[in-house]
Design a protein around this motif. Sequence first.
Motif, mmCIF file in Angstrom:
data_model
loop_
_atom_site.group_PDB
_atom_site.id
_atom_site.type_symbol
_atom_site.label_atom_id
_atom_site.label_comp_id
_atom_site.label_asym_id
_atom_site.label_seq_id
_atom_site.Cartn_x
_atom_site.Cartn_y
_atom_site.Cartn_z
ATOM 1 N N PRO A 103 0.801 -1.229 0.000
ATOM 2 C CA PRO A 103 0.000 0.000 0.000
ATOM 3 C C PRO A 103 0.831 1.274 0.000
ATOM 4 O O PRO A 103 0.283 2.362 -0.204
ATOM 5 C CB PRO A 103 -0.836 -0.130 1.278
ATOM 6 C CG PRO A 103 -0.071 -1.074 2.150
ATOM 7 C CD PRO A 103 0.601 -2.029 1.219
ATOM 8 N N ASP A 104 2.152 1.147 0.226
ATOM 9 C CA ASP A 104 3.024 2.319 0.200
ATOM 10 C C ASP A 104 3.552 2.617 -1.198
ATOM 11 O O ASP A 104 4.262 3.613 -1.388
ATOM 12 C CB ASP A 104 4.219 2.078 1.131
ATOM 13 C CG ASP A 104 5.058 0.872 0.700
ATOM 14 O OD1 ASP A 104 4.440 -0.156 0.320
ATOM 15 O OD2 ASP A 104 6.292 0.948 0.725
ATOM 16 N N LEU A 105 3.190 1.790 -2.172
ATOM 17 C CA LEU A 105 3.815 1.851 -3.482
ATOM 18 C C LEU A 105 2.921 2.542 -4.510
ATOM 19 O O LEU A 105 1.716 2.326 -4.562
ATOM 20 C CB LEU A 105 4.110 0.423 -3.960
ATOM 21 C CG LEU A 105 5.050 0.247 -5.146
ATOM 22 C CD1 LEU A 105 6.443 0.766 -4.823
ATOM 23 C CD2 LEU A 105 5.110 -1.225 -5.536
ATOM 24 N N ARG A 106 3.529 3.400 -5.327
ATOM 25 C CA ARG A 106 2.856 3.979 -6.484
ATOM 26 C C ARG A 106 3.379 3.304 -7.750
ATOM 27 O O ARG A 106 4.513 2.824 -7.773
ATOM 28 C CB ARG A 106 3.094 5.488 -6.574
ATOM 29 C CG ARG A 106 2.448 6.300 -5.454
ATOM 30 C CD ARG A 106 2.716 7.781 -5.656
ATOM 31 N NE ARG A 106 2.071 8.589 -4.642
ATOM 32 C CZ ARG A 106 2.606 8.877 -3.461
ATOM 33 N NH1 ARG A 106 3.814 8.402 -3.165
ATOM 34 N NH2 ARG A 106 1.958 9.627 -2.595
ATOM 35 N N VAL A 107 2.554 3.291 -8.780
ATOM 36 C CA VAL A 107 2.909 2.635 -10.037
ATOM 37 C C VAL A 107 2.696 3.607 -11.181
ATOM 38 O O VAL A 107 1.681 4.302 -11.245
ATOM 39 C CB VAL A 107 2.040 1.370 -10.264
ATOM 40 C CG1 VAL A 107 2.279 0.795 -11.665
ATOM 41 C CG2 VAL A 107 2.326 0.318 -9.198
ATOM 42 N N VAL A 108 3.666 3.675 -12.097
ATOM 43 C CA VAL A 108 3.445 4.336 -13.382
ATOM 44 C C VAL A 108 3.392 3.217 -14.420
ATOM 45 O O VAL A 108 4.330 2.426 -14.561
ATOM 46 C CB VAL A 108 4.539 5.384 -13.710
ATOM 47 C CG1 VAL A 108 5.936 4.797 -13.665
ATOM 48 C CG2 VAL A 108 4.254 6.028 -15.061
ATOM 49 N N THR A 159 -0.696 5.596 -12.301
ATOM 50 C CA THR A 159 -0.736 6.620 -13.344
ATOM 51 C C THR A 159 -0.400 5.965 -14.668
ATOM 52 O O THR A 159 0.576 5.215 -14.761
ATOM 53 C CB THR A 159 0.284 7.743 -13.045
ATOM 54 O OG1 THR A 159 0.006 8.309 -11.767
ATOM 55 C CG2 THR A 159 0.202 8.829 -14.105
ATOM 56 N N VAL A 160 -1.194 6.242 -15.693
ATOM 57 C CA VAL A 160 -1.016 5.611 -17.004
ATOM 58 C C VAL A 160 -0.395 6.611 -17.973
ATOM 59 O O VAL A 160 -0.885 7.740 -18.113
ATOM 60 C CB VAL A 160 -2.363 5.097 -17.549
ATOM 61 C CG1 VAL A 160 -2.182 4.460 -18.921
ATOM 62 C CG2 VAL A 160 -2.986 4.106 -16.571
ATOM 63 N N ARG A 161 0.681 6.191 -18.646
ATOM 64 C CA ARG A 161 1.401 7.066 -19.567
ATOM 65 C C ARG A 161 1.812 6.301 -20.821
ATOM 66 O O ARG A 161 2.059 5.098 -20.770
ATOM 67 C CB ARG A 161 2.689 7.602 -18.908
ATOM 68 C CG ARG A 161 2.479 8.430 -17.662
ATOM 69 C CD ARG A 161 1.902 9.785 -18.005
ATOM 70 N NE ARG A 161 2.804 10.529 -18.861
ATOM 71 C CZ ARG A 161 2.425 11.571 -19.602
ATOM 72 N NH1 ARG A 161 1.164 11.959 -19.605
ATOM 73 N NH2 ARG A 161 3.309 12.220 -20.349
#
Length: 409
Positions: free
Chosen positions: A69-74, A95-97
């Motif tokens: 839960p501490d992780l962000r994803v691109v 976040t989608v790129r």
Amino acid sequence: MFVYRILVSLLAIVALASALRRGGPPLVRARLAGGGVPEPGPHLWWHGASNGELASARPVLEAVLRARPDLRVVLTANTATGLALARGWALDRVTVRPAPLDLGWVTRRFIRRWDIIAHVTLESELWPHRIRACPGPVIVLGARMTARTARGWARLPRLAAELTGRLSFVSAQDQGSADRLAALGLPHAARGPVADLKALYTPPRPDIPADLAQAFARETTWLAASTHEGEEEIVLDAHAAARAADPALRLILAPRHARRGDAVAALAQRRCLTVARRSRNEAPRDADIYLADTMGEMPLWYALAGRVFVGGTLVARGGHTPYEPAAFGAALLHGPDVANHAAPFARLEGIALPVRDASKLAQGLAALAPPERQRDAGARAKAALRAETDVDGLVQEIVTRLPQHVEET
């Protein structure tokens, strides 16, 4: 790497010209790792080429997010349809790129802007600059290494050994891919279990428009899915022959590349078959052929058809995935070239019907005409390809290799 840098620089010019045509300056900036406002804090970089890879790995991605839960994803993808699919999930902390080009300076810029701590890439998306520049572990899921690709890498043994030696964990989608990666230098410690993520595919429930629901009864509709040049002629001839015995038979023809709609429509018209085109919102009810010349709607066509011919198998293309139509419970037919998905097609032996020409395809359609036969063949195909992948095990392998706690920098 010197040769690769020259080649990828030349390809980048073509890719940027295409991006300018398709998305204008914003897409060009994105392909050069610009644009957008990165969320603060470290990110895991998750990459898949397009819809199929991303959809198959979604359960793993969601499980990783729950475990960390501490992780962000691109999340990056190469195609517009892949980006639209991932954005439609609306996953928290993702976040989608558009995928950045694999130029050295672009890759370093992307890693710096998004504060990348690790990279997960899917199937055959092995990009040298990303592998070399990533400051943390590089993980490959559903890794696919064909014999032809492996021969190409083998001509550059030092580069192949350097890149495979940089991989932290690789789960191949079949034993052949696992063996070829090992032969190229993948360390023993990085070799994970064979697991085909496409077996995890869970079909969406598309909203079927009223006009399509009225026009296509599943028991009397068949789909030619992801066909290539040279296959549509066979499909159309088979449909004409099968419909002579079953006048109620309906065909949805979905070419692999929607831009070929005009050419495919012309093939049908030369056979005196009427065509309604999805791209033009033409009414399907009275047409002989419904041409699905759009992108991103394959679940809709799978939902409408009780019988599915898997495209790319009657020409030298290696065939497309049987997982998606099987997940919808469709009875399957395919040609002889299934090299791209040899393992799942082997499990479908005696269930999916092999065909080699228009006559055999027409015979196969007739054999599957009884609704109970369709349902039985579809149920058996679905059961044969039921997921055997240990999602929890894969997630544990990923999580144990990530930095154990990330803080905003």
